[in-house]
Motif scaffolding. Sequence first.
Motif, short mmCIF file in Angstrom:
data_model
loop_
_atom_site.label_atom_id
_atom_site.label_comp_id
_atom_site.label_asym_id
_atom_site.label_seq_id
_atom_site.Cartn_x
_atom_site.Cartn_y
_atom_site.Cartn_z
N GLN A 161 -31.62 29.66 -3.78
CA GLN A 161 -32.33 28.45 -4.15
C GLN A 161 -31.80 27.27 -3.33
N ILE A 162 -32.72 26.54 -2.72
CA ILE A 162 -32.38 25.28 -2.03
C ILE A 162 -33.00 24.17 -2.87
N PRO A 163 -32.23 23.55 -3.75
CA PRO A 163 -32.82 22.58 -4.68
C PRO A 163 -33.16 21.24 -4.03
N THR A 164 -34.15 20.59 -4.59
CA THR A 164 -34.46 19.20 -4.22
C THR A 164 -33.34 18.32 -4.76
N THR A 165 -32.73 17.53 -3.90
CA THR A 165 -31.58 16.72 -4.32
C THR A 165 -31.92 15.25 -4.53
N LEU A 166 -32.95 14.76 -3.85
CA LEU A 166 -33.27 13.33 -3.90
C LEU A 166 -34.47 13.06 -4.81
N PRO A 167 -34.53 11.86 -5.38
CA PRO A 167 -35.71 11.50 -6.17
C PRO A 167 -36.94 11.36 -5.28
N THR A 168 -38.11 11.57 -5.84
CA THR A 168 -39.35 11.41 -5.09
C THR A 168 -39.71 9.93 -5.03
N ILE A 169 -40.64 9.60 -4.16
CA ILE A 169 -41.12 8.22 -4.07
C ILE A 169 -41.72 7.77 -5.41
N ASN A 170 -42.52 8.62 -6.03
CA ASN A 170 -43.12 8.27 -7.32
C ASN A 170 -42.08 7.99 -8.38
N GLU A 171 -41.02 8.79 -8.40
CA GLU A 171 -39.96 8.59 -9.39
C GLU A 171 -39.25 7.26 -9.17
N LEU A 172 -39.00 6.93 -7.92
CA LEU A 172 -38.34 5.65 -7.62
C LEU A 172 -39.24 4.47 -7.98
N GLN A 192 -26.35 28.83 -13.34
CA GLN A 192 -27.43 28.93 -14.31
C GLN A 192 -28.51 27.90 -13.97
N VAL A 193 -29.73 28.19 -14.39
CA VAL A 193 -30.83 27.24 -14.26
C VAL A 193 -31.17 26.75 -15.67
N GLY A 194 -31.16 25.45 -15.85
CA GLY A 194 -31.49 24.86 -17.15
C GLY A 194 -32.67 23.91 -17.01
N TRP A 195 -32.83 23.07 -18.02
CA TRP A 195 -33.93 22.10 -18.01
C TRP A 195 -33.36 20.71 -18.24
N ALA A 196 -33.93 19.73 -17.56
CA ALA A 196 -33.42 18.37 -17.67
C ALA A 196 -34.53 17.36 -17.45
N GLU A 197 -34.28 16.15 -17.88
CA GLU A 197 -35.19 15.04 -17.60
C GLU A 197 -34.70 14.30 -16.36
N VAL A 198 -35.63 13.83 -15.57
CA VAL A 198 -35.32 13.07 -14.36
C VAL A 198 -35.97 11.70 -14.49
N ALA A 199 -35.22 10.66 -14.20
CA ALA A 199 -35.74 9.29 -14.32
C ALA A 199 -37.02 9.13 -13.51
N GLY A 200 -38.05 8.61 -14.16
CA GLY A 200 -39.31 8.36 -13.48
C GLY A 200 -40.25 9.55 -13.43
N HIS A 201 -39.83 10.68 -14.01
CA HIS A 201 -40.65 11.88 -13.97
C HIS A 201 -41.05 12.27 -15.39
N ALA A 202 -42.32 12.55 -15.58
CA ALA A 202 -42.80 12.94 -16.91
C ALA A 202 -42.48 14.41 -17.18
N GLY A 203 -41.89 14.68 -18.33
CA GLY A 203 -41.59 16.06 -18.70
C GLY A 203 -40.27 16.54 -18.13
N HIS A 204 -39.92 17.78 -18.49
CA HIS A 204 -38.67 18.38 -18.04
C HIS A 204 -38.89 19.17 -16.75
N VAL A 205 -37.82 19.26 -15.96
CA VAL A 205 -37.86 20.04 -14.72
C VAL A 205 -36.71 21.03 -14.72
N ALA A 206 -36.89 22.13 -13.98
CA ALA A 206 -35.81 23.10 -13.83
C ALA A 206 -34.68 22.46 -13.02
#
Length: 259
Positions: free
Chosen positions: A150-161, A238-252
Motif C-alpha cells: 500500500q502506498i497511502p495518500t499522505t497529503l490533504p486534497t484541495i477540497n479538504e483544504l 493494520q488498516v483502520g477508519w478515521a475522520e479527515v478534516a474537510g472530508h465527509a465520512g470516514h476513510v481507510a
Amino acid sequence: MLKLFEQHGVKASFQLSLGPDYSSHPLKILPWYLLSCVPAAKIGEQAKEQLKSILQESHEIGIGPFLPASWRRNAAYADEVFTRNDLMQSLEAFQHLFDSPPSFFGAVDWQVNPHLLKLEEELGFNHACDVRGKMAFLPSLQDVSSGCIQIPTTLPTINELLANPSVNEHNVHEFLFAVSQRVLPNGEVFCVNAEQEGIERLVIMERIIVMWKGSQWEFKTLGELVQSIGNDKPPWHQVGWAEVAGHAGHVAMQSLKVV
C-alpha cells in the motif's frame, strides 16, 4: 493536465475508472439506485483516445472501481462477490483498452474492505493506493493480510483544504506547501481529481508544481516510489477508519504496526 505535466517534466500515476459515465448524464439527478439502471456510455469507450494519450506520455496507469459511485456507497461493507465483480469488470475494460494489465488499484474515496486487500494480491497488482497514511506498508484488515504494498495518500486534497475558512483558491497552494514541509520515509503522496485540478483549478495545480520544483522536489510515479524501496520489505500495519478534516465520512487509514 497532461500538457501541464509535460511542460514541467512531471510524471504521475493515473487511476482510471472505465465504467459508465453518469457524471454528465441528463438524468443524473435521479437517486443512484434508479440512475444505475439507466444505460450510459462507458468512459473507457467514450474517451479511448484521451486515455491512451496518458500511456503515450509515459505516465503510470492503474484502475479504480468500475462503478465509482456504487463503490463509494457500498465498498466498506461489501462482500467478496460485490468486490470481485467490480474489480473484474475494471480489469477486463483496462485489458481491452490497453492490451496490458494495470500496475495498481486505487480505491475511490479511500473505501476498502478485507476482500479488496486479498484480491489485490491474488490478481497480481504491483501496488495499491487505497488508504490514507504516512508511509508504504503491507496491510492487514480484519484478520486478512495482503502482500500487495500500500502506498497511502499522505497529503490533504484541495477540497479538504478549502473546507478551512482561512483557505481559499488564491492561497490554498501555500497551505498545501506548508503541510508538505516534513520528512516522511517515502516522501509525500498527493491525490488530485483530473476533472477539478485538471480543468477548473489548473492554475492552482501549476502553482503547486512550481513551488515543489522550486524546493528541489523529485516527482515520482507510485511505481517509481515502490522501486525506490528496493528489496526492503515494508512493515505490516493494520488498516483502520478515521475522520479527515474537510472530508465527509470516514476513510481507510494506516493504523498500528503489526508486531
